[in-house]
Design a protein around this motif. Structure first.
Motif, PDB file in Angstrom:
ATOM      1  N   ILE A  35       0.830  -1.212   0.000  1.00 55.72           N
ATOM      2  CA  ILE A  35       0.000   0.000   0.000  1.00 55.72           C
ATOM      3  C   ILE A  35       0.863   1.260   0.000  1.00 55.72           C
ATOM      4  N   VAL A  36       1.920   1.260   0.853  1.00 50.96           N
ATOM      5  CA  VAL A  36       2.756   2.467   0.982  1.00 50.96           C
ATOM      6  C   VAL A  36       3.919   2.482   0.000  1.00 50.96           C
ATOM      7  N   ALA A  37       4.103   1.385  -0.733  1.00 48.52           N
ATOM      8  CA  ALA A  37       5.267   1.261  -1.628  1.00 48.52           C
ATOM      9  C   ALA A  37       5.415   2.410  -2.627  1.00 48.52           C
ATOM     10  N   PRO A  38       4.316   2.893  -3.270  1.00 47.97           N
ATOM     11  CA  PRO A  38       4.492   3.974  -4.253  1.00 47.97           C
ATOM     12  C   PRO A  38       5.174   5.207  -3.679  1.00 47.97           C
ATOM     13  N   PHE A  39       4.859   5.551  -2.432  1.00 46.75           N
ATOM     14  CA  PHE A  39       5.470   6.724  -1.795  1.00 46.75           C
ATOM     15  C   PHE A  39       6.830   6.386  -1.194  1.00 46.75           C
ATOM     16  N   PHE A  40       6.880   5.307  -0.419  1.00 51.43           N
ATOM     17  CA  PHE A  40       8.115   4.960   0.275  1.00 51.43           C
ATOM     18  C   PHE A  40       9.229   4.548  -0.674  1.00 51.43           C
ATOM     19  N   SER A  41       8.882   4.013  -1.825  1.00 53.89           N
ATOM     20  CA  SER A  41       9.920   3.609  -2.779  1.00 53.89           C
ATOM     21  C   SER A  41      10.708   4.811  -3.274  1.00 53.89           C
ATOM     22  N   LYS A  42      10.112   5.992  -3.220  1.00 49.52           N
ATOM     23  CA  LYS A  42      10.816   7.221  -3.620  1.00 49.52           C
ATOM     24  C   LYS A  42      11.734   7.715  -2.502  1.00 49.52           C
ATOM     25  N   LEU A  43      11.262   7.607  -1.250  1.00 51.84           N
ATOM     26  CA  LEU A  43      12.076   8.052  -0.112  1.00 51.84           C
ATOM     27  C   LEU A  43      13.134   7.025   0.265  1.00 51.84           C
TER      28      LEU A  43
ATOM     29  N   PRO B  96      14.820   4.396  -1.816  1.00 51.65           N
ATOM     30  CA  PRO B  96      15.078   3.694  -3.084  1.00 51.65           C
ATOM     31  C   PRO B  96      15.892   2.422  -2.939  1.00 51.65           C
ATOM     32  N   ASP B  97      16.597   2.255  -1.819  1.00 53.61           N
ATOM     33  CA  ASP B  97      17.441   1.071  -1.634  1.00 53.61           C
ATOM     34  C   ASP B  97      16.662  -0.131  -1.104  1.00 53.61           C
ATOM     35  N   ILE B  98      15.395   0.068  -0.720  1.00 50.12           N
ATOM     36  CA  ILE B  98      14.607  -1.032  -0.165  1.00 50.12           C
ATOM     37  C   ILE B  98      13.877  -1.754  -1.291  1.00 50.12           C
ATOM     38  N   PRO B  99      14.012  -3.076  -1.383  1.00 50.00           N
ATOM     39  CA  PRO B  99      13.331  -3.832  -2.437  1.00 50.00           C
ATOM     40  C   PRO B  99      11.811  -3.713  -2.322  1.00 50.00           C
ATOM     41  N   LYS B 100      11.145  -3.832  -3.443  1.00 51.09           N
ATOM     42  CA  LYS B 100       9.694  -3.738  -3.482  1.00 51.09           C
ATOM     43  C   LYS B 100       9.062  -4.833  -2.619  1.00 51.09           C
ATOM     44  N   GLY B 101       8.105  -4.423  -1.764  1.00 53.90           N
ATOM     45  CA  GLY B 101       7.388  -5.384  -0.933  1.00 53.90           C
ATOM     46  C   GLY B 101       8.134  -5.848   0.299  1.00 53.90           C
ATOM     47  N   HIS B 102       9.276  -5.223   0.620  1.00 48.26           N
ATOM     48  CA  HIS B 102      10.038  -5.645   1.798  1.00 48.26           C
ATOM     49  C   HIS B 102       9.262  -5.325   3.074  1.00 48.26           C
ATOM     50  N   PRO B 103       9.283  -6.220   4.078  1.00 52.12           N
ATOM     51  CA  PRO B 103       8.519  -6.002   5.317  1.00 52.12           C
ATOM     52  C   PRO B 103       8.840  -4.698   6.056  1.00 52.12           C
ATOM     53  N   SER B 104      10.044  -4.170   5.874  1.00 49.38           N
ATOM     54  CA  SER B 104      10.417  -2.934   6.576  1.00 49.38           C
ATOM     55  C   SER B 104       9.478  -1.784   6.235  1.00 49.38           C
ATOM     56  N   MET B 105       8.906  -1.796   5.035  1.00 48.66           N
ATOM     57  CA  MET B 105       7.953  -0.759   4.649  1.00 48.66           C
ATOM     58  C   MET B 105       6.761  -0.753   5.605  1.00 48.66           C
ATOM     59  N   GLY B 106       6.218  -1.948   5.852  1.00 43.24           N
ATOM     60  CA  GLY B 106       5.083  -2.058   6.758  1.00 43.24           C
ATOM     61  C   GLY B 106       5.446  -1.682   8.181  1.00 43.24           C
ATOM     62  N   HIS B 107       6.626  -2.099   8.628  1.00 48.70           N
ATOM     63  CA  HIS B 107       7.067  -1.773   9.980  1.00 48.70           C
ATOM     64  C   HIS B 107       7.194  -0.258  10.157  1.00 48.70           C
ATOM     65  N   MET B 108       7.758   0.409   9.160  1.00 46.27           N
ATOM     66  CA  MET B 108       7.940   1.856   9.262  1.00 46.27           C
ATOM     67  C   MET B 108       6.604   2.594   9.289  1.00 46.27           C
ATOM     68  N   ILE B 109       5.660   2.172   8.442  1.00 46.00           N
ATOM     69  CA  ILE B 109       4.380   2.867   8.421  1.00 46.00           C
ATOM     70  C   ILE B 109       3.632   2.654   9.730  1.00 46.00           C
TER      71      ILE B 109
ATOM     72  N   PRO C 253       5.505  13.262  -8.902  1.00 46.73           N
ATOM     73  CA  PRO C 253       4.054  13.295  -8.683  1.00 46.73           C
ATOM     74  C   PRO C 253       3.594  12.485  -7.471  1.00 46.73           C
ATOM     75  N   VAL C 254       4.184  11.307  -7.277  1.00 42.17           N
ATOM     76  CA  VAL C 254       3.761  10.455  -6.164  1.00 42.17           C
ATOM     77  C   VAL C 254       4.071  11.106  -4.823  1.00 42.17           C
ATOM     78  N   VAL C 255       5.290  11.640  -4.681  1.00 40.47           N
ATOM     79  CA  VAL C 255       5.698  12.272  -3.425  1.00 40.47           C
ATOM     80  C   VAL C 255       4.847  13.508  -3.157  1.00 40.47           C
TER      81      VAL C 255
END
Length: 423
Positions: free
Chosen positions: A91-99, A101-114, A216-218
């Motif tokens: 869900i947050v990947a489109p925004f967080f992938s810009k901030l 960029p070194d984190i692979p798509k779908g990595h659990p850290s995205m969910g933990h951070m949100i 645009p996403v950010v």
């Protein structure tokens, strides 16, 4: 290396200041109170804990953290095994992938951070810490050099330390207990300042890491967050002080219980062994709490020395003298002690805010400014000690500098907003 130099400077400056007071101003008992002083000792003129008592406080804090960490990290383990964290990451990947960029798509850290940011947003410190520690652990798995902070870890911690929070409930409650005529009058200034501080942290780290924020996403996510905050401001502005506290309690604590319910129901639907998954995660909470003990002891002792030596008083008096010399308004200086101690200790800053209210009155300019400082940032050095310490990061690179610069932006914004709202 930066943290090592700052920590060493805390010790050196504090002991030098205390030595000057002892040998030149006759305060012969200052060393005694710095080492073995207790805040609740009636004979203690400082009313602050010395380094021995501070060591106990640090360990007690970690012991209390064990239970909280075990609970939330156990629930996070259930959510991970049920696939909830992966869903949140997408869900947050489109925004967080810009901030990040070194984190692979779908990595659990995205969910933990949100989860961490959401808990901070709602003022849930007890929940934010376990989520944040879990995020650091996930990010450490991607870190090639385990002793050096990665770009993603620095971005995460700087955003976390900026402390974006919707409702400064503790500040409002303290102002109400001090009989302020309008306890909620600092709410909007706090929200504005903490939002500016978060944007400043994002810009500072993005500049350092060469991240392009003009995408645009950010822009879309930032504008959406701005609209949500503006709508919340308009709604809460119509409520009374008791109404704001009631709404905050329902929103924040009710949301936590809702998250618990969703995690359990999702795990049952996925036919996960819920209790075993909880125990696996809870064990990690115990280990994490033990790992941060030495980092927390070291940082809290250094802060204790700065406070008990009177270094803060010297700094404040020096700042006030400068502004008096130039003939400018000095009312804001009386609220600065809270801002200066806030990056070091949340509890000390809270005590400083109360002290300011008692000295100048809860409706004074200094007290309102002190409340804005307290509600508009996090404890930078505590965050560095606990979060980097939990994954044994020794080289924090430019993280502390970026955090302190964001803090400075927040302090300057708070002073300007306070003059704008309260003259």
């Amino acid at each position: 290396m930066a943290l090592s130099r700052i920590w060493s400077a805390f010790f050196i400056v504090a002991i030098v200041v205390a030595s000057i007071k002892c040998f030149f101003f006759g305060q012969s008992d200052i060393f005694n109170w710095m080492v073995i002083g207790k805040a609740d000792d009636p004979a203690n003129p400082l009313k602050l804990d010395g380094i021995i008592e501070t060591c106990w406080v640090a360990v007690e804090l970690c012991l209390k953290l064990i239970g909280i960490l075990a609970l939330f990290m156990g629930l996070m383990s259930i959510a991970e095994k049920a696939g909830g964290i992966r869903l949140l990451s997408r869900i947050v990947a489109p925004f967080f992938s810009k901030l990040f960029p070194d984190i692979p798509k779908g990595h659990p850290s995205m969910g933990h951070m949100i989860m961490n940011f959401s808990a901070n947003l709602l003022g849930l410190d007890n929940a934010a810490t376990p989520f944040g520690l879990k995020a650091m652990e996930s990010l450490q798995e991607l870190n090639e050099n385990k002793a050096v902070a990665s770009n993603a870890q620095i971005m995460f911690l700087c955003l976390h330390a900026a402390g974006l929070s919707l409702i400064p409930v503790s500040v409002i409650a303290i102002r109400a207990s001090q009989n302020a005529s309008n306890p909620t009058d600092v709410f909007i200034p706090c929200l504005i300042v903490t939002f500016v501080g978060t944007m400043a942290a994002m810009l500072i780290v993005s500049f350092k890491q060469k991240i392009n924020l003009f995408q645009p996403v950010v822009i879309g996510w930032v504008l959406s967050l701005s609209v949500i905050i503006a709508a919340l401001v308009l709604y809460l502005h119509s409520l009374s002080a008791s109404g704001i506290q009631s709404f905050s309690g329902v929103l924040s604590n009710g949301l936590i219980l809702m998250i618990f319910l969703i995690i359990i129901l999702g795990a049952l639907y996925k036919k996960i062994d819920v209790f075993d998954a909880f125990i696996d995660g809870a064990k990690g909470g115990f280990n994490t709490a033990i790992n941060i003990v030495p980092y927390l002891v070291g940082m809290l002792v250094a802060i204790s020395l700065l406070r008990t030596s009177g270094t803060f008083d010297v700094v404040i008096n020096g700042i006030k003298s400068v502004f008096v010399y130039f003939g400018t308004d000095t009312r804001f200086v009386e609220g600065l002690p809270t801002a200066l101690i806030r990056p070091l200790s949340g509890g000390a800053a809270r005590g400083m805010m109360v002290s300011t209210m008692e000295a100048y009155g809860p409706d004074s300019f200094a007290s309102k400014l002190s409340g804005i400082f307290q509600g508009a940032s996090d404890t930078t050095f505590y965050v560095v000690a606990v979060y980097f310490g939990s994954v044994q990061i020794k080289n924090t690179r430019y993280a502390i500098g970026a955090m302190l610069l964001a803090d400075l932006v927040g302090v300057c914004t708070a002073i300007g907003i306070c003059y704008l709202f309260f003259g």
